[in-house]
Design a protein around this motif. Structure first.
Motif, PDB file in Angstrom:
ATOM      1  N   TRP A   3     -30.814 -41.571   3.998  1.00 33.25           N
ATOM      2  CA  TRP A   3     -30.339 -41.032   5.270  1.00 33.25           C
ATOM      3  C   TRP A   3     -30.787 -41.955   6.385  1.00 33.25           C
ATOM      4  N   LEU A  11     -23.951 -34.519  10.867  1.00 35.37           N
ATOM      5  CA  LEU A  11     -24.197 -33.126  10.474  1.00 35.37           C
ATOM      6  C   LEU A  11     -24.799 -32.301  11.610  1.00 35.37           C
ATOM      7  N   LYS A  20     -23.910 -26.373  -0.187  1.00 39.34           N
ATOM      8  CA  LYS A  20     -23.550 -27.772  -0.447  1.00 39.34           C
ATOM      9  C   LYS A  20     -22.037 -27.963  -0.334  1.00 39.34           C
ATOM     10  N   LEU A  23     -20.911 -27.894   3.286  1.00 43.87           N
ATOM     11  CA  LEU A  23     -21.255 -29.130   3.983  1.00 43.87           C
ATOM     12  C   LEU A  23     -20.306 -30.261   3.596  1.00 43.87           C
ATOM     13  N   THR A  27     -17.894 -32.211   6.239  1.00 43.01           N
ATOM     14  CA  THR A  27     -17.921 -33.660   6.455  1.00 43.01           C
ATOM     15  C   THR A  27     -16.561 -34.297   6.194  1.00 43.01           C
ATOM     16  N   ILE A  40     -24.646 -35.895   0.363  1.00 42.18           N
ATOM     17  CA  ILE A  40     -24.627 -34.443   0.159  1.00 42.18           C
ATOM     18  C   ILE A  40     -24.340 -34.124  -1.306  1.00 42.18           C
ATOM     19  N   LEU A  43     -27.401 -34.097  -3.563  1.00 41.98           N
ATOM     20  CA  LEU A  43     -28.467 -33.116  -3.342  1.00 41.98           C
ATOM     21  C   LEU A  43     -28.706 -32.323  -4.617  1.00 41.98           C
ATOM     22  N   TYR A  52     -28.555 -24.152   2.624  1.00 39.82           N
ATOM     23  CA  TYR A  52     -29.412 -25.024   3.426  1.00 39.82           C
ATOM     24  C   TYR A  52     -29.425 -24.497   4.853  1.00 39.82           C
ATOM     25  N   ILE A  58     -32.581 -30.788   4.252  1.00 38.04           N
ATOM     26  CA  ILE A  58     -31.938 -31.833   3.457  1.00 38.04           C
ATOM     27  C   ILE A  58     -32.732 -33.131   3.544  1.00 38.04           C
TER      28      ILE A  58
END
Length: 75
Positions: A3, A11, A20, A23, A27, A40, A43, A52, A58
């Protein structure tokens, strides 16, 4: 998985709390770079329904306002 601030900022407006899959959907719809989606997807959670609460969950080292050394009251 890696990251950076540039990737994580995609995000900032995500619909937290989110799973997940939510997300990943966010995105894709927001036009985030492929690297964000790949991060992602990698994860690891016990199940796909894990929720999350924030970016800090994250990426534990995600910098917050308190991490910057300046006094906002002066500006």
């Amino acid at each position: 998985m890696y990251w950076t601030l540039e990737l994580a900022r995609h995000l900032d407006d995500a619909p937290w709390p989110a799973t997940k899959d939510e997300l990943i959907d966010y995105t894709i719809r927001s036009g985030s770079p492929v690297e964000v989606i790949e991060n992602i997807q990698t994860l690891e959670s016990e199940d796909d329904s894990y929720v999350y609460e924030s970016m800090e969950e994250i990426w534990p080292d995600y910098p917050t306002q308190a991490d910057f050394l300046f006094n906002q009251d002066e500006y």
